[in-house]
Design a protein around this motif. Structure first.
Motif, PDB file in Angstrom:
ATOM      1  N   SER A  93       0.940  -1.219   0.138  1.00 19.76           N
ATOM      2  CA  SER A  93      -0.022   0.158  -0.086  1.00 19.76           C
ATOM      3  C   SER A  93       0.635   1.180  -0.180  1.00 19.76           C
ATOM      4  N   LEU A  94       2.340   1.107   0.381  1.00 21.19           N
ATOM      5  CA  LEU A  94       3.172   2.415   0.571  1.00 21.19           C
ATOM      6  C   LEU A  94       3.449   2.582  -0.746  1.00 21.19           C
ATOM      7  N   TRP A  95       3.364   1.838  -2.039  1.00 18.84           N
ATOM      8  CA  TRP A  95       3.792   2.496  -3.161  1.00 18.84           C
ATOM      9  C   TRP A  95       2.836   1.887  -4.380  1.00 18.84           C
ATOM     10  N   ALA A  96       1.589   1.686  -4.044  1.00 16.51           N
ATOM     11  CA  ALA A  96       0.577   1.109  -4.704  1.00 16.51           C
ATOM     12  C   ALA A  96       0.138   2.356  -5.747  1.00 16.51           C
ATOM     13  N   PRO A  97      -0.620   1.992  -6.885  1.00 16.52           N
ATOM     14  CA  PRO A  97      -0.952   3.287  -7.838  1.00 16.52           C
ATOM     15  C   PRO A  97      -1.655   4.354  -7.167  1.00 16.52           C
ATOM     16  N   ARG A  98      -2.711   3.973  -6.108  1.00 15.18           N
ATOM     17  CA  ARG A  98      -3.389   5.117  -5.462  1.00 15.18           C
ATOM     18  C   ARG A  98      -2.989   5.386  -4.163  1.00 15.18           C
ATOM     19  N   THR A  99      -1.709   5.156  -3.620  1.00 14.83           N
ATOM     20  CA  THR A  99      -1.372   5.453  -2.489  1.00 14.83           C
ATOM     21  C   THR A  99      -1.627   6.878  -2.106  1.00 14.83           C
ATOM     22  N   ASP A 100      -1.834   7.181  -0.831  1.00 17.39           N
ATOM     23  CA  ASP A 100      -1.918   8.369  -0.407  1.00 17.39           C
ATOM     24  C   ASP A 100      -1.460   8.618   1.092  1.00 17.39           C
ATOM     25  N   PRO A 101      -1.360   9.705   1.424  1.00 18.02           N
ATOM     26  CA  PRO A 101      -1.063   9.978   3.195  1.00 18.02           C
ATOM     27  C   PRO A 101      -2.138   8.997   3.813  1.00 18.02           C
ATOM     28  N   ILE A 102      -3.250   8.945   3.783  1.00 14.60           N
ATOM     29  CA  ILE A 102      -4.156   8.503   4.602  1.00 14.60           C
ATOM     30  C   ILE A 102      -3.812   6.720   4.723  1.00 14.60           C
ATOM     31  N   ASN A 103      -3.713   6.276   3.622  1.00 18.27           N
ATOM     32  CA  ASN A 103      -3.660   4.838   3.785  1.00 18.27           C
ATOM     33  C   ASN A 103      -2.195   4.499   3.961  1.00 18.27           C
ATOM     34  N   GLN A 104      -1.271   5.499   3.795  1.00 19.24           N
ATOM     35  CA  GLN A 104       0.319   5.249   4.046  1.00 19.24           C
ATOM     36  C   GLN A 104       0.182   5.387   5.491  1.00 19.24           C
ATOM     37  N   ALA A 105      -0.635   6.133   6.461  1.00 15.59           N
ATOM     38  CA  ALA A 105      -0.660   6.129   8.008  1.00 15.59           C
ATOM     39  C   ALA A 105      -1.536   4.674   8.346  1.00 15.59           C
ATOM     40  N   LEU A 106      -2.383   4.161   7.717  1.00 21.58           N
ATOM     41  CA  LEU A 106      -3.220   3.049   7.939  1.00 21.58           C
ATOM     42  C   LEU A 106      -2.088   1.722   7.845  1.00 21.58           C
ATOM     43  N   ALA A 109      -4.229  -6.690  10.944  1.00 20.63           N
ATOM     44  CA  ALA A 109      -4.916  -7.019   9.608  1.00 20.63           C
ATOM     45  C   ALA A 109      -6.008  -6.318   8.852  1.00 20.63           C
ATOM     46  N   TYR A 110      -6.780  -5.705   9.875  1.00 20.50           N
ATOM     47  CA  TYR A 110      -8.206  -4.917   9.185  1.00 20.50           C
ATOM     48  C   TYR A 110      -7.301  -3.714   8.761  1.00 20.50           C
ATOM     49  N   LEU A 111      -6.561  -3.032   9.385  1.00 25.01           N
ATOM     50  CA  LEU A 111      -5.606  -1.955   8.952  1.00 25.01           C
ATOM     51  C   LEU A 111      -5.228  -2.240   7.526  1.00 25.01           C
ATOM     52  N   ALA A 112      -4.538  -3.032   7.527  1.00 25.43           N
ATOM     53  CA  ALA A 112      -3.478  -3.563   6.301  1.00 25.43           C
ATOM     54  C   ALA A 112      -4.693  -3.679   5.236  1.00 25.43           C
ATOM     55  N   ALA A 113      -5.772  -4.318   5.324  1.00 28.57           N
ATOM     56  CA  ALA A 113      -6.737  -4.377   4.221  1.00 28.57           C
ATOM     57  C   ALA A 113      -7.404  -3.153   3.695  1.00 28.57           C
ATOM     58  N   VAL A 114      -7.655  -2.130   4.886  1.00 30.68           N
ATOM     59  CA  VAL A 114      -8.244  -1.005   4.577  1.00 30.68           C
ATOM     60  C   VAL A 114      -7.315  -0.089   3.745  1.00 30.68           C
ATOM     61  N   ALA A 115      -6.023  -0.151   3.999  1.00 29.83           N
ATOM     62  CA  ALA A 115      -5.019   0.527   3.392  1.00 29.83           C
ATOM     63  C   ALA A 115      -4.901  -0.032   1.713  1.00 29.83           C
ATOM     64  N   PHE A 116      -4.854  -1.107   1.631  1.00 27.44           N
ATOM     65  CA  PHE A 116      -4.686  -2.049   0.523  1.00 27.44           C
ATOM     66  C   PHE A 116      -6.073  -1.534  -0.415  1.00 27.44           C
ATOM     67  N   ALA A 117      -7.020  -1.721   0.181  1.00 32.59           N
ATOM     68  CA  ALA A 117      -8.282  -1.319  -0.615  1.00 32.59           C
ATOM     69  C   ALA A 117      -8.466   0.004  -1.329  1.00 32.59           C
ATOM     70  N   SER A 118      -7.716   0.914  -0.516  1.00 31.94           N
ATOM     71  CA  SER A 118      -7.728   2.230  -0.891  1.00 31.94           C
ATOM     72  C   SER A 118      -6.375   2.575  -2.143  1.00 31.94           C
ATOM     73  N   ALA A 119      -5.365   1.968  -1.583  1.00 35.55           N
ATOM     74  CA  ALA A 119      -4.116   1.940  -2.483  1.00 35.55           C
ATOM     75  C   ALA A 119      -4.132   1.261  -3.736  1.00 35.55           C
ATOM     76  N   GLY A 120      -4.771   0.221  -3.669  1.00 39.42           N
ATOM     77  CA  GLY A 120      -4.978  -0.638  -4.966  1.00 39.42           C
ATOM     78  C   GLY A 120      -3.668  -1.858  -4.809  1.00 39.42           C
ATOM     79  N   SER A 121      -3.762  -2.570  -5.787  1.00 37.25           N
ATOM     80  CA  SER A 121      -2.651  -3.723  -6.045  1.00 37.25           C
ATOM     81  C   SER A 121      -1.418  -3.034  -6.329  1.00 37.25           C
ATOM     82  N   GLY A 122      -0.187  -3.146  -5.830  1.00 39.43           N
ATOM     83  CA  GLY A 122       1.062  -2.962  -6.195  1.00 39.43           C
ATOM     84  C   GLY A 122       1.625  -4.294  -6.699  1.00 39.43           C
ATOM     85  N   LEU A 123       2.978  -3.979  -6.939  1.00 41.23           N
ATOM     86  CA  LEU A 123       3.633  -4.964  -7.681  1.00 41.23           C
ATOM     87  C   LEU A 123       3.535  -6.434  -6.976  1.00 41.23           C
TER      88      LEU A 123
END
Length: 351
Positions: A176-189, A221-235
């Motif tokens: 989630s830290l470098w996925a296509p839609r990463t942003d400061p909110i999901n980076q914090a999550l 695990a929940y925070l991870a999934a919420v971040a991933f849902a926002s940021a999208g699939s990375g490599l």
């Protein structure tokens, strides 16, 4: 600072020992009367206990990894035959994934009761596998209306699977830290998710009955999934989707093996992400923090241990290069992805 962030609409009921009561309350609030409970054979007894007394029209136990198209079709047919008006999934990512496959074509609401740290329950991502190829997509219909989290349901989850599932959740954070839609909110999550998993997983590995450790891991695990849902699939997730679909590899273990190689691959070109990861691990560097955690957990190391053949590396590398997201921190080439896969297949130290 400028970004667009979408927050998914979903209720979370979190309480150890409260799964049955919280599930009953959710079913009542939905006003439904004909449930289809989806649970793999291994969770049959647990599902019966959690859903006792609810208006269940059909118990469905055919669940398979990566949601094969045929398995999804038969589940949809059963939902239609029994005229169900809501879905309850009790289990890990494969079970949640099957409920999503039914919801994708029917629009039926899902109440998810997770028994692993997979995180699928907190995303609007679906996946189906056909002819050794896994296809994924995003659709609001597949997002569960409610998640019922109960760490007590995971007290019997074996340590080996707890570790693999927890590292899968950690991969959601890192990607989630470098996925296509990463942003400061999901980076914090993601950062808080890494911290919580770093606290919880070693406690679970040391004492599987440690409810506090289980709760930390589940929260992470929940925070991870919420971040991933926002940021999208990375490599990382693109790699694992290809490998899972092509070789039918176990989902959590594949993520656990691949994660350190993707982190080593991207970290040099992603200074902000690597600093955040290092801080969450309270470590000298991101890669050392992950390596130290994996050592403590006796984490899975090699793809060949799970049935992947060396001859599959070439075809997999080609498929991964074709699917790689644009803007990955380190440019993706056939040569460097082939090298990454060789390391992961052998169980070599990430380079």
């Amino acid at each position: 600072m400028r970004f667009d962030h979408d927050t998914l609409a979903q209720r979370v009921r979190f309480g150890s020992g409260a799964a049955a009561a919280n599930l009953a309350a959710e079913v009542a609030s939905l006003g439904v009367s004909r449930l289809m409970v989806i649970a793999a054979e291994a969770e049959r007894e647990l599902a019966a206990r959690v859903a006792a007394g609810l208006p269940v029209a059909h118990w469905h136990h055919e669940v398979a990894m990566h949601v094969p198209v045929g398995v999804a079709r038969r589940a949809r047919e059963q939902a239609a035959t029994h005229r169900v008006d809501a879905l309850v999934s009790v289990g890990g990512g494969s079970t949640t994934g099957l409920a999503k496959a039914v919801a994708l074509t029917t629009g039926l609401p899902i109440v998810a009761v997770p028994t692993t740290y997979a995180g699928s329950e907190a995303t609007n991502v679906w996946g189906l596998t056909e002819n050794a190829r896994k296809t994924t997509g995003v659709d609001p219909r597949v997002l569960p209306r409610t998640i019922v989290y109960d760490a007590a349901l995971m007290l019997t989850l074996p340590v080996e699977l707890s570790v693999a599932s927890g590292l899968n959740a950690l991969a959601h954070c890192v990607d989630s830290l470098w996925a296509p839609r990463t942003d400061p909110i999901n980076q914090a999550l993601a950062g808080e998710g890494i911290r919580a998993l770093h606290t919880g997983l070693p406690a679970v590995a040391t004492d599987p009955g440690d409810l506090d450790g289980r709760e930390h891991a589940l929260y992470g695990a929940y925070l991870a999934a919420v971040a991933f849902a926002s940021a999208g699939s990375g490599l990382h997730h693109k790699i694992c989707h290809v490998l899972g679909g092509m070789f039918d590899l176990p989902h959590a273990q594949t993520h656990a093996v691949v994660l350190p190689h993707v982190l080593a691959f991207n970290a040099p070109a992603a200074p902000d992400a690597r600093r955040r990861i290092a801080t969450a691990f309270d470590a000298e560097s991101a890669t050392k923090g992950l390596a130290q955690l994996r050592t403590r957990l006796h984490a899975p190391k090699a793809l060949r241990d799970y049935g992947m053949t060396e001859s599959g590396i070439g075809p997999a590398a080609e498929a991964i290069v074709a699917a790689a997201p644009p803007g990955n921190p380190t440019p993706v080439t056939l040569d460097n992805i082939t090298e990454l896969l060789h390391q992961a297949w052998e169980g070599a130290e990430p380079r």
